[in-house]
Design a protein around this motif. Structure first.
Motif, mmCIF file in Angstrom:
data_model
loop_
_atom_site.group_PDB
_atom_site.id
_atom_site.type_symbol
_atom_site.label_atom_id
_atom_site.label_comp_id
_atom_site.label_asym_id
_atom_site.label_seq_id
_atom_site.Cartn_x
_atom_site.Cartn_y
_atom_site.Cartn_z
ATOM 1 N N CYS A 453 0.836 -1.202 0.000
ATOM 2 C CA CYS A 453 0.000 0.000 0.000
ATOM 3 C C CYS A 453 0.876 1.259 0.000
ATOM 4 C CB CYS A 453 -0.921 0.007 1.223
ATOM 5 S SG CYS A 453 -1.893 1.504 1.392
ATOM 6 N N GLU A 454 0.625 2.144 -0.971
ATOM 7 C CA GLU A 454 1.412 3.376 -1.094
ATOM 8 C C GLU A 454 1.164 4.333 0.066
ATOM 9 O OE1 GLU A 454 3.737 4.553 -3.238
ATOM 10 O OE2 GLU A 454 3.832 2.541 -4.096
ATOM 11 N N LYS A 455 -0.012 4.251 0.683
ATOM 12 C CA LYS A 455 -0.379 5.202 1.738
ATOM 13 C C LYS A 455 0.287 4.895 3.076
ATOM 14 C CE LYS A 455 -3.586 7.335 -0.814
ATOM 15 N NZ LYS A 455 -3.524 8.741 -1.223
ATOM 16 N N CYS A 456 0.562 3.610 3.329
ATOM 17 C CA CYS A 456 1.076 3.256 4.666
ATOM 18 C C CYS A 456 2.356 2.425 4.615
ATOM 19 C CB CYS A 456 0.000 2.518 5.465
ATOM 20 S SG CYS A 456 -0.485 0.901 4.787
ATOM 21 N N LYS A 457 3.030 2.395 3.458
ATOM 22 C CA LYS A 457 4.248 1.582 3.369
ATOM 23 C C LYS A 457 5.360 2.194 4.220
ATOM 24 C CE LYS A 457 6.281 3.689 -0.787
ATOM 25 N NZ LYS A 457 6.685 3.451 -2.182
ATOM 26 N N CYS A 488 -3.894 0.583 6.873
ATOM 27 C CA CYS A 488 -4.594 1.860 7.017
ATOM 28 C C CYS A 488 -5.997 1.709 6.431
ATOM 29 C CB CYS A 488 -3.823 2.980 6.316
ATOM 30 S SG CYS A 488 -3.700 2.774 4.516
ATOM 31 N N TYR A 490 -7.187 3.101 3.797
ATOM 32 C CA TYR A 490 -7.130 3.027 2.332
ATOM 33 C C TYR A 490 -7.009 1.580 1.846
ATOM 34 C CZ TYR A 490 -5.376 3.889 -2.422
ATOM 35 O OH TYR A 490 -5.189 3.890 -3.784
ATOM 36 N N CYS A 491 -6.235 0.770 2.558
ATOM 37 C CA CYS A 491 -6.013 -0.621 2.135
ATOM 38 C C CYS A 491 -6.805 -1.620 2.972
ATOM 39 C CB CYS A 491 -4.523 -0.957 2.185
ATOM 40 S SG CYS A 491 -3.780 -0.887 3.830
ATOM 41 N N LYS A 497 -2.501 -2.901 -1.498
ATOM 42 C CA LYS A 497 -3.547 -2.283 -2.311
ATOM 43 C C LYS A 497 -3.229 -2.528 -3.775
ATOM 44 C CE LYS A 497 -7.254 0.309 -2.701
ATOM 45 N NZ LYS A 497 -8.553 -0.101 -2.144
#
Length: 561
Positions: A453-457, A488, A490-491, A497
């Motif tokens: 996931c790009e938002k929480c990596k 998160c 988002y995922c 994701k």
């Protein structure tokens, strides 16, 4: 015709044609109204209303259509509960309308009278959005209001609102408004979470709902056991299946719009000891077709794949297990070579996505239209490129081989674990080795791995033991870091994701041709291919790991040494 308020001739014809198409008047009535409008210099619509053939509301709806307002079929739509909440129920019922979907800051509203500017202004004021009015049937609007308002978005409230006594009536099981809301809720949630499949599974004490997201199943809901017949019946009605047939498997198809997305659902039922199990395969028309660049090919694999696609004849096979993205890859390949001067024909089971300019055929085994039968027919249709959904038997394999040898580019799929095994599988099917060696251009084996996931990596340093297990001993002590998602909203707290493809492409060479002719094993073919530069699936996924796109867990999950 002249005079104040008079319509031009073209406008009269368009309005009259609209009224006829809607079934509100017949041609004889229109002819009579045209004469009177001409004689009295009165707008044609006013004449028809005065005669009592249509109401003023119907005239306004026809004028809205004439003005370019779209006609909207609410029966083909599933509305997101979050969109329903944008307009209060009292307002929607008073003005006979229903909010349908939102795209950025544009709200599409189905209205019985889309010409009512006052109502449109009020909706824009209350929602702070631009309103796109569309024309909908009054009965469908009222029915949809009953279906969506009241408990929208709250599954527990929907369950509590069901009259349990009605669940005993087999005829009404799938038509109760709360049951329709529950099924719609399950479908909308699946679309929002980008699920590829919806599993409806009767258990001993409840009805289990699971979604397949990024290749893995996730439990979503456990519905009360007594709702099982109602939910199953509703889904079977949507799929045009026989609700009375519970002993045999059935296959169905649902075409719906969920929000502004065109969705096809392929439905399969299977009787189990606790009731009928249903699986819906979600085919999103808006997102299903991807360009080659979006599939995840490394530069070398992309170059080899494109070189094969440029060949005038021969066979390209894409292999991998179910759900590994084989069809998506083939469709992307077809997009690349689909040009006006190329005749492309496909036979599929079933056709999942429709292409402009390509002749596509659905397999129909009941009628005798098998892959093999369709292929024979294709050869008399002057094709340049043929796509076969899957090579399942010797007959299909032999016809595909003959097609390749007589000047056609053939694309197809095969179920094998890696690219070298495709050659031995065709020989095991009964195709002569000399036909396999002379017709094959190459084999693409593939898998799908989950993206971090790009938002929480966040980066982490792997332990030496993990690097050894991965075969990355050379990186021990060099401070290498991998990425991992902490989870998160988002995922969905999974840390992943979306998915990306990994590819192993084996191009036919003289050395491999020689091995196929000798009926060599897949291991022998692999050894030579590796010497010639084959990047294996394990190496391909390690490249994605080192690039920070996936995790060690995914490496172990999808590939073997």
């Amino acid at each position: 015709m002249t005079g104040p308020g008079a319509y031009k001739e073209g406008q009269i014809k368009r309005l009259g044609q609209i009224l006829i198409e809607r079934g509100w008047i017949i041609q004889e009535q229109l002819d009579e109204a045209l004469k009177e409008a001409e004689a009295t210099h009165t707008p044609i619509g006013q004449v028809i209303v005065k005669k009592g053939w249509i109401t003023n509301d119907e005239l306004q709806r026809a004028l809205a259509l004439q003005g370019g307002v779209s006609v909207f079929d609410l029966s083909k739509y599933i509305v997101d509960p979050a969109v329903i909440k944008l307009i209060p129920e009292s307002f929607a019922r008073k003005y006979k309308l229903l909010p349908v979907f939102v795209v950025e800051n544009d709200l599409t509203v189905a209205m019985v009278d889309p010409s009512n500017l006052y109502v449109i202004d009020e909706i824009q004021r209350m929602t702070k959005m631009q309103v796109n009015p569309v024309l909908a049937d009054e009965i469908e609007v009222h029915k949809s209001q009953d279906q969506y308002y009241g408990g929208a978005g709250n599954l527990n409230d929907l369950i509590a609102s069901i009259d349990r006594t009605k669940l005993l009536d087999e005829e009404k099981l799938g038509e109760e408004a709360p049951v329709i809301k529950i099924v719609n809720y399950v479908i909308v949630q699946a679309i929002q979470k980008n699920a590829s499949d919806i599993h409806v599974e009767p258990e001993e004490k409840f009805l289990n709902i699971r979604y397949r997201i990024d290749g893995l199943l996730h439990k979503q809901f456990a519905l009360p056991l007594d709702l099982t017949p109602a939910v199953i019946s509703r889904l079977k009605i949507m799929g045009s299946l026989d609700i009375a047939e519970k002993r045999l498997p059935q296959d169905g198809h649902i075409v719906m719009k969920v929000g502004n997305r065109n969705i096809d659902f392929r439905m399969s039922t299977c009787p189990t000891i606790h009731g009928e199990n249903i699986v819906l395969r979600v085919l999103d028309k808006n997102e299903g077709l991807m360009g080659m660049a979006a599939l995840g090919f490394e530069d070398r694999e992309m170059r080899l794949f494109n070189e094969i696609l440029k060949a005038p004849y021969g066979i390209l096979l894409v292999t991998g297990p179910t759900g590994s993205g084989k069809t998506t890859t083939l469709y992307s390949a077809l997009q690349t070579i689909n040009k006006e001067d190329v005749n492309i024909m496909t036979v599929e089971d079933p056709v999942e996505y429709h292409f402009m300019g390509i002749r596509q055929v659905n397999v129909n085994t009941v009628a005798g239209l098998t892959f093999a039968a369709a292929l024979r027919s294709f050869l008399r249709q002057d094709p340049d490129v043929i796509m076969v959904g899957e090579i399942r038997d010797k007959e299909t394999a032999e016809i595909a081989t003959q097609a390749a040898l007589t000047g056609h580019l053939v694309l197809s799929t095969l179920h094998t674990n890696d690219s070298p095994s495709a050659f031995t599988r065709l020989v095991d099917m009964g195709v002569e080795p000399f036909l396999v060696s002379s017709s094959m251009l190459g084999v693409l084996a593939q898998r799908l791995v989950r993206r971090v996931c790009e938002k929480c990596k966040q980066p982490f340093e792997p332990l030496p033991e993990l690097l050894k297990d991965l075969g990355l001993d050379a990186y021990i002590g060099k401070g290498i870091k991998f990425n991992k998602g902490r989870g998160c909203d988002y995922c969905g707290n999974s840390g992943y994701k979306g998915r990306i493809g990994i590819y192993e492409i084996l191009r036919m060479s003289p050395a491999i041709q020689e091995l196929v002719l000798k009926r060599a094993s897949a291991d022998d073919i692999r050894a030579v291919a590796v010497k010639e530069g084959l990047v294996t699936l394990r190496q391909a996924v390690l490249n994605k790991l080192l690039a920070g796109l996936t995790t060690p867990e995914e490496v172990f999950r999808v590939t073997m040494e």
